[in-house]
Design an enzyme around this catalytic site. Structure first.
Site, PDB file in Angstrom:
ATOM      1  N   ARG A 117       0.827  -1.194   0.063  1.00 31.01           N
ATOM      2  CA  ARG A 117       0.078  -0.117  -0.054  1.00 31.01           C
ATOM      3  C   ARG A 117       0.755   1.295  -0.065  1.00 31.01           C
ATOM      4  O   ARG A 117       0.413   2.074  -0.267  1.00 31.01           O
ATOM      5  CB  ARG A 117      -0.855   0.058   1.228  1.00 31.01           C
ATOM      6  CG  ARG A 117      -2.060  -1.116   1.312  1.00 31.01           C
ATOM      7  CD  ARG A 117      -2.711  -1.021   2.540  1.00 31.01           C
ATOM      8  NE  ARG A 117      -3.956  -0.160   2.334  1.00 31.01           N
ATOM      9  CZ  ARG A 117      -5.097  -0.526   2.177  1.00 31.01           C
ATOM     10  NH1 ARG A 117      -5.310  -1.811   2.120  1.00 31.01           N
ATOM     11  NH2 ARG A 117      -6.234   0.231   2.110  1.00 31.01           N
ATOM     12  N   TYR A 141       1.001   4.322  -2.574  1.00 30.86           N
ATOM     13  CA  TYR A 141      -0.452   5.122  -2.260  1.00 30.86           C
ATOM     14  C   TYR A 141      -0.370   5.924  -1.086  1.00 30.86           C
ATOM     15  O   TYR A 141      -0.187   7.295  -1.157  1.00 30.86           O
ATOM     16  CB  TYR A 141      -1.606   4.430  -2.443  1.00 30.86           C
ATOM     17  CG  TYR A 141      -2.916   5.255  -2.381  1.00 30.86           C
ATOM     18  CD1 TYR A 141      -3.330   5.955  -3.286  1.00 30.86           C
ATOM     19  CD2 TYR A 141      -3.536   5.119  -1.347  1.00 30.86           C
ATOM     20  CE1 TYR A 141      -4.419   6.718  -3.385  1.00 30.86           C
ATOM     21  CE2 TYR A 141      -4.742   5.906  -1.002  1.00 30.86           C
ATOM     22  CZ  TYR A 141      -5.210   6.768  -2.294  1.00 30.86           C
ATOM     23  OH  TYR A 141      -6.481   7.277  -2.152  1.00 30.86           O
ATOM     24  N   ASP A 142       0.254   5.278   0.066  1.00 27.13           N
ATOM     25  CA  ASP A 142       0.000   5.873   1.181  1.00 27.13           C
ATOM     26  C   ASP A 142       1.111   6.983   1.371  1.00 27.13           C
ATOM     27  O   ASP A 142       1.022   8.191   1.947  1.00 27.13           O
ATOM     28  CB  ASP A 142       0.238   4.907   2.449  1.00 27.13           C
ATOM     29  CG  ASP A 142      -0.994   3.898   2.506  1.00 27.13           C
ATOM     30  OD1 ASP A 142      -1.770   3.960   1.473  1.00 27.13           O
ATOM     31  OD2 ASP A 142      -0.629   3.049   3.567  1.00 27.13           O
ATOM     32  N   VAL A 189     -14.892  -2.066  -1.238  1.00 19.42           N
ATOM     33  CA  VAL A 189     -15.698  -3.102  -0.635  1.00 19.42           C
ATOM     34  C   VAL A 189     -17.395  -2.903  -0.890  1.00 19.42           C
ATOM     35  O   VAL A 189     -17.942  -3.685  -1.024  1.00 19.42           O
ATOM     36  CB  VAL A 189     -15.455  -3.180   1.050  1.00 19.42           C
ATOM     37  CG1 VAL A 189     -15.694  -1.858   1.573  1.00 19.42           C
ATOM     38  CG2 VAL A 189     -15.945  -4.366   1.509  1.00 19.42           C
ATOM     39  N   SER A 208     -18.439  -1.399  -3.598  1.00 18.43           N
ATOM     40  CA  SER A 208     -18.975  -1.807  -4.878  1.00 18.43           C
ATOM     41  C   SER A 208     -18.623  -3.476  -5.034  1.00 18.43           C
ATOM     42  O   SER A 208     -19.585  -3.992  -5.850  1.00 18.43           O
ATOM     43  CB  SER A 208     -17.961  -0.881  -5.990  1.00 18.43           C
ATOM     44  OG  SER A 208     -16.607  -0.901  -5.848  1.00 18.43           O
ATOM     45  N   PRO A 223      -5.300  -2.105   6.724  1.00 20.15           N
ATOM     46  CA  PRO A 223      -5.899  -1.131   8.315  1.00 20.15           C
ATOM     47  C   PRO A 223      -7.086  -1.840   9.021  1.00 20.15           C
ATOM     48  O   PRO A 223      -7.867  -2.164   8.453  1.00 20.15           O
ATOM     49  CB  PRO A 223      -6.259   0.224   8.052  1.00 20.15           C
ATOM     50  CG  PRO A 223      -5.440   0.599   6.737  1.00 20.15           C
ATOM     51  CD  PRO A 223      -5.763  -0.727   5.878  1.00 20.15           C
TER      52      PRO A 223
HETATM   53  P1  NAD Z   1     -11.149   7.227  -9.375  1.00 21.48           P
HETATM   54  O1  NAD Z   1     -10.168   6.192  -9.572  1.00 21.48           O
HETATM   55  O2  NAD Z   1     -12.706   7.178  -9.593  1.00 21.48           O
HETATM   56  O3  NAD Z   1     -10.833   8.579  -9.950  1.00 21.48           O
HETATM   57  C1  NAD Z   1      -9.406   8.933 -10.146  1.00 21.48           C
HETATM   58  C2  NAD Z   1      -9.286   9.755 -11.335  1.00 21.48           C
HETATM   59  O4  NAD Z   1      -7.782  10.260 -11.605  1.00 21.48           O
HETATM   60  C3  NAD Z   1      -9.449   8.928 -12.793  1.00 21.48           C
HETATM   61  O5  NAD Z   1     -10.534   9.546 -13.598  1.00 21.48           O
HETATM   62  C4  NAD Z   1      -8.433   8.570 -13.385  1.00 21.48           C
HETATM   63  O6  NAD Z   1      -8.511   8.313 -14.753  1.00 21.48           O
HETATM   64  C5  NAD Z   1      -7.469   9.866 -13.024  1.00 21.48           C
HETATM   65  N1  NAD Z   1      -6.021   9.560 -13.058  1.00 21.48           N
HETATM   66  C6  NAD Z   1      -5.506   8.789 -12.432  1.00 21.48           C
HETATM   67  N2  NAD Z   1      -4.120   8.908 -12.645  1.00 21.48           N
HETATM   68  C7  NAD Z   1      -3.944   9.955 -13.380  1.00 21.48           C
HETATM   69  C8  NAD Z   1      -2.813  10.389 -14.148  1.00 21.48           C
HETATM   70  N3  NAD Z   1      -1.605  10.147 -14.002  1.00 21.48           N
HETATM   71  N4  NAD Z   1      -3.136  11.797 -14.825  1.00 21.48           N
HETATM   72  C9  NAD Z   1      -4.226  12.277 -15.231  1.00 21.48           C
HETATM   73  N5  NAD Z   1      -5.531  11.509 -14.490  1.00 21.48           N
HETATM   74  C10 NAD Z   1      -5.188  10.406 -13.650  1.00 21.48           C
HETATM   75  O7  NAD Z   1     -11.008   7.685  -7.801  1.00 21.48           O
HETATM   76  P2  NAD Z   1     -11.675   8.532  -6.911  1.00 21.48           P
HETATM   77  O8  NAD Z   1     -12.414   7.624  -5.770  1.00 21.48           O
HETATM   78  O9  NAD Z   1     -12.703   9.566  -7.623  1.00 21.48           O
HETATM   79  O10 NAD Z   1     -10.612   9.402  -6.024  1.00 21.48           O
HETATM   80  C11 NAD Z   1     -10.420  10.810  -6.465  1.00 21.48           C
HETATM   81  C12 NAD Z   1      -9.192  11.378  -5.542  1.00 21.48           C
HETATM   82  O11 NAD Z   1      -9.725  11.102  -4.207  1.00 21.48           O
HETATM   83  C13 NAD Z   1      -8.118  10.430  -5.583  1.00 21.48           C
HETATM   84  O12 NAD Z   1      -6.906  11.203  -5.660  1.00 21.48           O
HETATM   85  C14 NAD Z   1      -8.012   9.612  -4.456  1.00 21.48           C
HETATM   86  O13 NAD Z   1      -6.639   9.205  -3.872  1.00 21.48           O
HETATM   87  C15 NAD Z   1      -8.822  10.538  -3.316  1.00 21.48           C
HETATM   88  N6  NAD Z   1      -9.385   9.648  -2.322  1.00 21.48           N
HETATM   89  C16 NAD Z   1     -10.484   8.979  -2.605  1.00 21.48           C
HETATM   90  C17 NAD Z   1     -11.464   8.085  -1.743  1.00 21.48           C
HETATM   91  C18 NAD Z   1     -12.483   7.458  -1.975  1.00 21.48           C
HETATM   92  O14 NAD Z   1     -13.063   6.559  -0.914  1.00 21.48           O
HETATM   93  N7  NAD Z   1     -13.100   7.722  -3.233  1.00 21.48           N
HETATM   94  C19 NAD Z   1     -10.673   8.403  -0.314  1.00 21.48           C
HETATM   95  C20 NAD Z   1      -9.540   8.819  -0.097  1.00 21.48           C
HETATM   96  C21 NAD Z   1      -9.002   9.577  -1.060  1.00 21.48           C
HETATM   97  N1  UDP Z   2     -12.765  -5.769   1.661  1.00 23.22           N
HETATM   98  C1  UDP Z   2     -13.440  -6.877   1.839  1.00 23.22           C
HETATM   99  N2  UDP Z   2     -14.016  -7.575   0.814  1.00 23.22           N
HETATM  100  C2  UDP Z   2     -14.085  -6.973  -0.418  1.00 23.22           C
HETATM  101  C3  UDP Z   2     -13.171  -5.896  -0.607  1.00 23.22           C
HETATM  102  C4  UDP Z   2     -12.675  -5.185   0.378  1.00 23.22           C
HETATM  103  O1  UDP Z   2     -13.686  -7.458   2.922  1.00 23.22           O
HETATM  104  O2  UDP Z   2     -14.501  -7.662  -1.538  1.00 23.22           O
HETATM  105  C5  UDP Z   2     -12.342  -5.227   2.764  1.00 23.22           C
HETATM  106  C6  UDP Z   2     -10.824  -4.775   2.967  1.00 23.22           C
HETATM  107  O3  UDP Z   2      -9.898  -5.804   3.135  1.00 23.22           O
HETATM  108  C7  UDP Z   2     -10.757  -3.567   3.510  1.00 23.22           C
HETATM  109  C8  UDP Z   2     -12.177  -2.887   3.734  1.00 23.22           C
HETATM  110  O4  UDP Z   2     -12.789  -4.004   3.065  1.00 23.22           O
HETATM  111  O5  UDP Z   2     -10.572  -4.009   4.833  1.00 23.22           O
HETATM  112  C9  UDP Z   2     -12.084  -1.801   2.970  1.00 23.22           C
HETATM  113  O6  UDP Z   2     -11.466  -1.950   1.680  1.00 23.22           O
HETATM  114  P1  UDP Z   2     -11.611  -0.762   0.449  1.00 23.22           P
HETATM  115  O7  UDP Z   2     -10.584  -1.504  -0.602  1.00 23.22           O
HETATM  116  O8  UDP Z   2     -12.922  -0.436   0.065  1.00 23.22           O
HETATM  117  O9  UDP Z   2     -10.570   0.355   1.052  1.00 23.22           O
HETATM  118  P2  UDP Z   2      -9.564   0.672   1.950  1.00 23.22           P
HETATM  119  O10 UDP Z   2      -8.779  -0.743   2.424  1.00 23.22           O
HETATM  120  O11 UDP Z   2      -8.469   1.305   0.884  1.00 23.22           O
HETATM  121  O12 UDP Z   2     -10.056   1.467   2.940  1.00 23.22           O
END
Ligand code: NAD
Ligand code: UDP
Length: 315
Positions: free
Chosen positions: A146, A149-150, A191, A193, A276
């Site tokens: 992870r 990303y982290d 999770v 979706s 986590p």
């Molecule tokens: P997503 O994957 O649906 O959207 C990300 C978008 O960025 C996509 O359209 C992808 O094509 C585009 N992208 C990726 N790499 C790129 C690059 N190099 N250049 C141009 N475009 C690029 O994800 P999301 O859930 O909409 O997340 C959006 C933002 O929010 C992300 O930065 C993500 O880290 C942050 N975020 C989301 C969540 C969540 O639960 N959805 C949680 C924490 C942080």
């Molecule tokens: N998870 C699960 N089944 C799935 C997908 C995810 O049990 O089909 C768990 C995963 O291990 C994590 C939590 O659900 O503990 C949230 O996962 P997700 O990938 O949605 O987000 P993140 O881990 O980035 O918070």
């Protein structure tokens, strides 16, 4: 908090899940929108309804390359967000986090734009403090699956604050907790979706580990409201935006089954590395400074999300 000015907005990652909902809100507010995306996880169908609108422009571009544009506000969301996608090419994820944020901060500095970074609760890693306030510095593995990303988001936050200190760039750093809703990709492995698509297809729900790990799920409309309020405020952050309601993954599975098909079974699968064990935001800062808190319960948000997936699961 009214937003009267016709801002020129750049939304990186605008064709993605959160970006496309943000674009809907900004367009409804009569603002100018440039959507920039490389379509790694984004889809044109998410923003199709704005194509040909005079206030909307679409640019295919990768944020790891610099770009010159005239804008007032940069909403920097471009980055794959689900573990399946950010682990697909972890080196690219790290490049997107660092170079992408560096390029967008460079643009913000050049044109005097305000930049909001979509950071994440993942900066807290596998937290030893529960729930997590913004002051908690996190417990993150630097070398795990992870980490791209982290650590990518952690250095992105660092870059924002160094641009602010060195160049007085206007920044807003938002720490987003797990968000769900319409337009999540059915195959993105998250999770909510996963459980909804599995249940709609009549398949067992895949629990990773024993399902006792917790997450706090925020409905997308609440999240976008918080994002806009943070951008419009004088708060720099970092600021947690999420729903403090906390559920075990098993509780989430049970809720989805009740809503779709209680006869389906749960399967237990290995827990991914560094997953986590608990996560829940402290949102006192957002309540106090933005007058924001989530309004949509998991129960209601799941109903809305399920009804969207029922009509969109084919595409
Ligand atoms: P997503 O994957 O649906 O959207 C990300 C978008 O960025 C996509 O359209 C992808 O094509 C585009 N992208 C990726 N790499 C790129 C690059 N190099 N250049 C141009 N475009 C690029 O994800 P999301 O859930 O909409 O997340 C959006 C933002 O929010 C992300 O930065 C993500 O880290 C942050 N975020 C989301 C969540 C969540 O639960 N959805 C949680 C924490 C942080
Ligand atoms: N998870 C699960 N089944 C799935 C997908 C995810 O049990 O089909 C768990 C995963 O291990 C994590 C939590 O659900 O503990 C949230 O996962 P997700 O990938 O949605 O987000 P993140 O881990 O980035 O918070």
């Amino acid at each position: 908090m009214g937003n009267q000015k016709n801002y020129r907005n750049l939304i990186t990652g605008g064709a993605g899940f959160l970006g496309s909902h943000l674009i809907d809100r900004l367009m409804d507010n009569n603002e100018e929108v440039i959507c920039l995306d490389n379509y790694f996880t984004g889809r044109k169908t998410n923003i199709n309804h704005w194509i040909n609108h005079p206030r909307f422009e679409l640019i295919r571009h990768d944020v790891t390359e610099p770009i010159k544009l005239e804008v007032d506000r940069i909403w920097h969301l471009a980055c794959p967000a689900s573990p399946v996608h950010y682990q697909f090419n972890p080196i690219k994820t790290a490049k997107t986090s660092f170079l992408g944020t560096y390029n967008m901060l460079g643009l913000a500095r050049r044109v005097g734009a305000r930049l909001l970074l979509a950071s994440t609760s993942e900066v807290y890693g596998d937290p030893e403090i529960h729930p997590q306030p913004e002051s908690y510095r996190g417990c993150v593995n630097t070398i795990g699956i992870r980490s791209c990303y982290d650590e990518g988001k952690r250095i992105a936050e660092t870059l924002c604050f160094d641009y602010q200190r060195m160049h007085q760039t206007e920044i807003r750093v938002m720490r987003i907790f797990n968000t769900y809703g319409p337009r999540m990709l059915p195959n993105d492995g998250r999770v909510v979706s996963n459980f909804i698509t599995q249940a709609l297809r009549g398949e067992p729900l895949s629990i990773y580990g024993d399902g006792s790990q917790t997450r706090s799920f925020c409905y997308v409309d609440d999240l976008i409201e918080g994002m806009i309020k943070l951008m419009n405020s004088d708060q720099v952050g970092p600021m947690n935006i999420g729903n403090p309601g906390e559920f075990t993954i098993r509780e989430l599975a049970t809720l989805v089954l009740q809503k779709i098909n209680p006869k389906l079974k749960l399967t237990q699968n290995p827990l991914p590395a560094d997953d986590p064990m608990q996560r829940k935001p402290v949102i006192d800062l957002a309540i106090k400074e933005l007058d924001w808190e989530p309004k949509i319960s998991l129960n209601e948000g799941l109903d809305r999300t399920i009804s969207w997936f029922k009509t969109h699961l084919i595409d």
